[in-house]
Scaffold this active site. Structure first.
Site, PDB file in Angstrom:
ATOM      1  CG  HIS A   4       5.710 -29.607   4.759  1.00  0.00           C
ATOM      2  ND1 HIS A   4       6.149 -31.001   4.206  1.00  0.00           N
ATOM      3  CD2 HIS A   4       6.489 -29.402   5.474  1.00  0.00           C
ATOM      4  CE1 HIS A   4       7.001 -31.367   5.097  1.00  0.00           C
ATOM      5  NE2 HIS A   4       7.249 -30.139   5.975  1.00  0.00           N
ATOM      6  CD  GLU A  29      -3.435   0.959   2.127  1.00  0.00           C
ATOM      7  OE1 GLU A  29      -4.295  -0.050   1.840  1.00  0.00           O
ATOM      8  OE2 GLU A  29      -3.206   1.555   3.106  1.00  0.00           O
ATOM      9  CE  LYS A  80     -11.309   2.668   1.399  1.00  0.00           C
ATOM     10  NZ  LYS A  80     -10.961   3.840   2.340  1.00  0.00           N
TER      11      LYS A  80
END
Ligand code: F6P
Length: 534
Positions: A374, A343, A502
């Site tokens: 793994h 960000e 937004k």
């Protein structure tokens, strides 16, 4: 000039890392640096001894020291929002810290003292819920910087937890987040911390409203005052929500969301670990600030991490960095750093608004070791991509169970060794022959068992994960991000890219509710909405 010199240096033939180690027995000594009882080993990075002076020249050319001075002087270095970036003041401790002709420290200390009184009243059972019962569960409702820092830190410092309370975090707009947390809680003994810089963030406001409904349904509206506190810069909106001014923990617009752990945003963490530990965290961050301000690039831990990243990204072409803490307690660190780094530095234009001419923030990803081994390490070892890795380990375990920690460290060191060395086909053959494997099988399997190596990595070794070291660790990454931004010439303190999504979500809401026309939408977005409504 410094940039061109590095580009020319990167074009020269580069020996394999195992050859570099073979040619220079002092490589580790020269390409590692200690600070207090920390060690940063970057000898497994694809750098030569003469790469480093060229990187230090880049620091000088970008005038990093002047930028640091500007940050310390409280200049409005977040120029697109007209704000300073003074998270360093929050952990400044004693003395003054001037900003805009005023000392900010009395305000900082007053909020810290208020937080301390509050934490102690919860831990001492003086603060009670509406029915007179003590508070046993705290739910922090916030998102992004108002969630990730305290959430990550609460897990990181689990070994230092205060026994009296459990702290939970809710961030996602998806009701599943809040509902699953509330399923195990009782309104009578639950306190909500509503954490939002702006107090207008859709996710947080929706979750706060639903939490309020849950509480009021059982205890009535009068109980809100005993069960809700807020952390915000927007006192007007907090009052509108119905939280008493007494129960608001304030901070300031010079604290960016992703740099706010040290402010009142750290309240749930302080509730989880106690205020003495919270102050230790601040002291650790302050110690890292001092190291960052006072050390030349060759000894500067945040600076070195930044320079090595720039080398990998801009000169070797790496597109990602894997963050691999060999510590279950740091399992959320990659997620936290995704916001801090991506960000902050995921930007398209420089400080003058011109398109950038270089690659910036790589994609950061990762997982706690050994779990990652793994899952995705196969690709790091043999997937054919350049994937710089950053290992973090502690010399002492925070949860010392017999037999665990040595194995954990052995795995950490083995991974960086394997990534560096690789295994040639001749080595594979010799190994298989020594195990008396038939030649026909060797011929078939040897190519699969070969590793190219030469995968660069850094290892950061800390003595232990206590509040002081952890505070310093988070501050280390804050300063790394800042140095990178100086060299890339970008503003790391704004986040305009988040705004557009937004804005569009707010535009779609009335369309989804059938209160506005979908006529202007593209075919895909209109199609998705129509399908949901069917
Ligand atoms: O993701 C964008 C952002 O503005 C972050 O920078 C911030 O941490 C987050 O939203 C939450 O914002 P607020 O604290 O105002 O609710």
């Amino acid at each position: 000039m410094a940039w061109q010199a590095l580009a020319a240096h990167a074009r020269a033939p580069q020996p394999h890392l195992r050859e570099r180690f073979a040619a220079d027995p002092q490589r580790f000594q020269h390409l590692s640096v200690a600070w207090n009882d920390w060690l940063l080993d970057y000898s497994k990075q694809r750098v030569a001894r003469d790469t480093m002076p060229l990187l230090y020249a880049l620091w000088k050319a970008a005038d990093v020291s002047t930028w640091i001075a500007r940050m310390r002087d409280g200049d409005k270095i977040n120029h697109t929002e007209g704000r300073a970036a003074l998270h360093i003041a929050l952990r400044h401790g004693k003395g003054t810290f001037m900003h805009g002709g005023r000392d900010v420290m009395p305000g900082v200390r007053a909020v810290l003292d208020k937080m301390e009184r509050f934490v102690e009243s919860i831990h001492g059972c003086h603060w009670r819920g509406a029915t007179g019962e003590p508070i046993g569960d705290i739910v922090n409702i916030g998102i992004g910087g108002s969630d990730l820092g305290p959430r990550m830190a609460t897990q990181a410092l689990a070994a230092h937890r205060h026994p009296g309370v459990r702290v939970h975090y809710v961030a996602n707009l998806d009701g599943a987040d809040l509902a699953t947390v509330l399923a195990d809680l009782q309104p009578r003994t639950t306190l909500f911390v509503i954490a939002s810089t702006t107090f207008t963030t859709q996710e947080t406001m929706q979750n706060a409203q639903s939490a309020r409904d849950w509480l009021v349904a059982e205890l009535g509206a009068a109980a809100v005052a005993r069960h809700f506190v807020a952390v915000s810069t927007n006192l007007t909106e907090v009052a509108r929500f119905g939280i008493d001014a007494e129960n608001v923990f304030e901070f300031w617009d010079w604290v960016g969301g992703r740099f706010s752990l040290w402010s009142a945003i750290g309240l749930p963490l302080a509730l989880a670990i106690g205020f003495r530990n919270f102050r230790e965290l601040l002291a650790g961050a302050h110690a890292m600030d001092q190291h960052f301000f006072d050390s030349p690039p060759a000894e500067n831990l945040p600076g070195l991490l930044a320079l090595l990243e720039i080398w990998n990204v801009d000169f070797l072409g790496a597109e990602t960095r894997a963050l691999l803490p060999y510590s279950q307690s740091l399992a959320l660190l990659p997620r936290y750093l995704q916001q801090l780094e991506m960000e902050s530095n995921g930007k398209p234009v420089d400080r003058k608004g011109r398109p950038l001419q270089c690659a910036v923030a790589p994609v950061l990803w990762g997982e706690a070791g050994t779990n990652g081994q793994h899952a995705f390490y196969q690709l790091i070892h043999q997937g054919g991509r350049l994937l710089p890795c950053e290992f973090i380990a502690m010399r002492e375990a925070d949860f010392p169970l017999p037999g665990h920690h040595e194995k954990l460290l052995a795995n950490c060191f083995a991974q960086s060794e394997a990534l560096m060395r690789g295994k040639t086909i001749d080595e594979v053959r010799a190994e298989m022959q020594a195990a008396h494997i038939p030649e026909s099988v060797i011929a078939c399997l040897a190519p699969y068992k070969t590793f190219p190596g030469n995968q660069p990595s850094t290892t950061l070794l800390l003595p232990r994960l206590d509040p002081h070291n952890f505070g310093a660790l988070v501050a280390l990454y804050e300063h790394k991000v800042f140095v990178e931004s100086c060299i890339w010439n970008i503003n790391p303190f704004d986040q305009w890219g988040v705004e557009y999504g937004k804005q569009l979500a707010n535009r779609l809401l009335p369309i989804m509710a059938g209160k506005a026309s979908a006529a202007d939408l593209d075919g895909s977005t209109a199609g998705l909405i129509a399908y949901c409504k069917e």
